[in-house]
Design a protein around this motif. Structure first.
Motif, PDB file in Angstrom:
ATOM      1  N   THR A 129       0.827  -1.205   0.000  1.00 47.12           N
ATOM      2  CA  THR A 129       0.000   0.000   0.000  1.00 47.12           C
ATOM      3  C   THR A 129       0.862   1.256   0.000  1.00 47.12           C
ATOM      4  O   THR A 129       0.563   2.228  -0.700  1.00 47.12           O
ATOM      5  CB  THR A 129      -0.935   0.010   1.223  1.00 47.12           C
ATOM      6  N   ALA A 147      -6.650  -2.227   0.222  1.00 45.66           N
ATOM      7  CA  ALA A 147      -7.571  -2.157   1.361  1.00 45.66           C
ATOM      8  C   ALA A 147      -7.748  -0.702   1.762  1.00 45.66           C
ATOM      9  O   ALA A 147      -6.786   0.065   1.807  1.00 45.66           O
ATOM     10  CB  ALA A 147      -7.037  -2.985   2.526  1.00 45.66           C
ATOM     11  N   CYS A 199      -0.776  -4.451   4.680  1.00 48.67           N
ATOM     12  CA  CYS A 199      -1.919  -3.786   5.311  1.00 48.67           C
ATOM     13  C   CYS A 199      -2.861  -4.803   5.961  1.00 48.67           C
ATOM     14  O   CYS A 199      -3.571  -4.468   6.907  1.00 48.67           O
ATOM     15  CB  CYS A 199      -2.664  -2.929   4.294  1.00 48.67           C
ATOM     16  N   PHE A 200      -2.878  -6.064   5.468  1.00 53.00           N
ATOM     17  CA  PHE A 200      -3.731  -7.071   6.098  1.00 53.00           C
ATOM     18  C   PHE A 200      -3.237  -7.350   7.517  1.00 53.00           C
ATOM     19  O   PHE A 200      -4.036  -7.564   8.435  1.00 53.00           O
ATOM     20  CB  PHE A 200      -3.737  -8.364   5.268  1.00 53.00           C
ATOM     21  N   ASP A 202      -1.815  -5.129   9.453  1.00 53.18           N
ATOM     22  CA  ASP A 202      -2.265  -4.005  10.268  1.00 53.18           C
ATOM     23  C   ASP A 202      -3.739  -4.133  10.624  1.00 53.18           C
ATOM     24  O   ASP A 202      -4.157  -3.772  11.724  1.00 53.18           O
ATOM     25  CB  ASP A 202      -2.024  -2.687   9.522  1.00 53.18           C
ATOM     26  N   GLY A 203      -4.529  -4.675   9.684  1.00 54.49           N
ATOM     27  CA  GLY A 203      -5.944  -4.888   9.963  1.00 54.49           C
ATOM     28  C   GLY A 203      -6.148  -5.891  11.085  1.00 54.49           C
ATOM     29  O   GLY A 203      -6.999  -5.699  11.969  1.00 54.49           O
ATOM     30  N   ARG A 268     -12.427  -6.539   5.688  1.00 51.74           N
ATOM     31  CA  ARG A 268     -11.678  -5.427   5.100  1.00 51.74           C
ATOM     32  C   ARG A 268     -12.445  -4.898   3.891  1.00 51.74           C
ATOM     33  O   ARG A 268     -13.147  -5.640   3.201  1.00 51.74           O
ATOM     34  CB  ARG A 268     -10.268  -5.852   4.696  1.00 51.74           C
ATOM     35  N   SER A 308     -10.061  -1.084   9.874  1.00 47.03           N
ATOM     36  CA  SER A 308      -9.135  -0.174   9.192  1.00 47.03           C
ATOM     37  C   SER A 308      -7.808  -0.846   8.873  1.00 47.03           C
ATOM     38  O   SER A 308      -7.276  -1.590   9.717  1.00 47.03           O
ATOM     39  CB  SER A 308      -8.890   1.061  10.041  1.00 47.03           C
ATOM     40  N   PRO A 309      -7.234  -0.587   7.682  1.00 49.64           N
ATOM     41  CA  PRO A 309      -5.909  -1.105   7.356  1.00 49.64           C
ATOM     42  C   PRO A 309      -4.788  -0.176   7.795  1.00 49.64           C
ATOM     43  O   PRO A 309      -3.612  -0.500   7.632  1.00 49.64           O
ATOM     44  CB  PRO A 309      -5.964  -1.183   5.825  1.00 49.64           C
TER      45      PRO A 309
END
Length: 312
Positions: A129, A147, A199-200, A202-203, A268, A308-309
């Motif tokens: 991202t 995401a 980012c997944f 972080d989610g 997500r 949120s990501p």
């Protein structure tokens, strides 16, 4: 001052080398250098500090490059207007896709899109991202699939679908006997995660933090791919969370380890993102139409809660 001169300036700013910039612009190096010199003489300033290796922008040069990028992008809009008036959907289109979406979504829509829009020359890259955001802002990507929400004023987002998180729990795990999972059941101490930068990941962290006061320091085992996480989980090293579309690809034996969340399912939001300048909108809309069509039949979940990501 011409659009061509500004394009040459952008090429040198990107490549930090006149020869490489000339190759990218398909002109000779003397031609490119002469045009930039003419622009500098006209403005009575130096855009580049040629004494530095590699070449660097001067202070005023950085401001000029920012404005030049806006002007060049706006000039492209004229061709966009003509293409839209003619109903033409074609040309080169650079698309970025995050790693946790690429292997599942791309095979679902690519063949359909190529068949429906054969004049579009897609150039697709798998990027994080962070890389995607930088390249969209620099004009090196036309759009991306990532995401969201990303909360960036320079980026526009078109939601494609909501993809639930699904627990993957090996038989040795304390939660294996549960028929469904509640978010409060999660414990990062026995969870396998993707490496930092995804980012997944972080989610998942945001999901866990919402219910327990846990920090990144508790994460001990991380991997670069979801497939590796599944294999590590199969070895009894912990549970993991998968994006729903990944669960459609695993074998029947591994599907016995899947556990769905109680509703509302954490999920997500996956969107088509692009610069606020809205260039090549006819291709962006064509992508949205094709992707939404194929995903609609694959994901039937309705009651979801978006996670949120963004790192917190």
């Amino acid at each position: 001052m011409t659009i061509t001169q500004l394009s040459y300036v952008l090429a040198v700013a990107e490549n930090q080398n006149f020869t490489k910039a000339a190759e990218k612009c398909f002109v000779t190096q003397p031609t490119l250098s002469m045009q930039i010199q003419k622009l500098e003489d006209q403005l009575d300033i130096l855009i580049f500090d040629r004494s530095k290796k590699p070449i660097e922008l001067t202070d005023v040069g950085r401001k000029i490059v920012t404005q030049a990028r806006n002007i060049v992008n706006e000039s492209y809009r004229i061709q966009d207007i003509v293409d839209q008036q003619k109903g033409f959907i074609g040309g080169e289109f650079k698309l970025g896709i995050i790693p946790t979406v690429m292997p599942t979504l791309l095979p679902m829509f690519l063949k359909n899109f190529i068949k429906k829009h054969p004049k579009v020359k897609l150039k697709i890259e798998e990027l994080t991202t962070e890389e995607i955001m930088a390249r969209i802002k620099d004009g090196h990507l036309d759009a991306a699939i990532a995401a969201t929400p990303l909360e960036d004023e320079s980026i526009k987002e078109r939601v494609l679908y909501f993809e639930p998180f699904v627990s993957y729990i090996p038989k040795s795990h304390r939660l294996y006997k549960n028929k469904t999972i509640d978010v409060s059941d999660l414990d990062v101490d026995d969870m396998l995660l993707l490496e930092d930068g995804h980012c997944f990941r972080d989610g998942v962290i945001n999901l866990c933090k919402a219910f327990k006061n846990q920090t990144d320091e508790t994460f001990q085992l991380e991997s670069g791919s979801i497939e590796t996480l599944i294999r590590l989980s199969n070895e009894g090293l912990g549970m993991t969370l998968l994006p729903y579309l990944h669960t459609l690809e695993i074998n029947e034996k591994e599907k016995e380890n899947l556990r769905y969340f109680n509703e509302p399912s954490p999920a997500r939001e996956v969107s088509l993102i692009y610069h606020k300048s809205e260039l090549k909108m006819q291709i962006i809309e064509a992508l949205q139409d094709v992707i939404s069509g194929v995903v609609r039949g694959a994901i039937a979940f309705q009651n979801v809660k978006i996670i949120s990501p963004l790192p917190k």
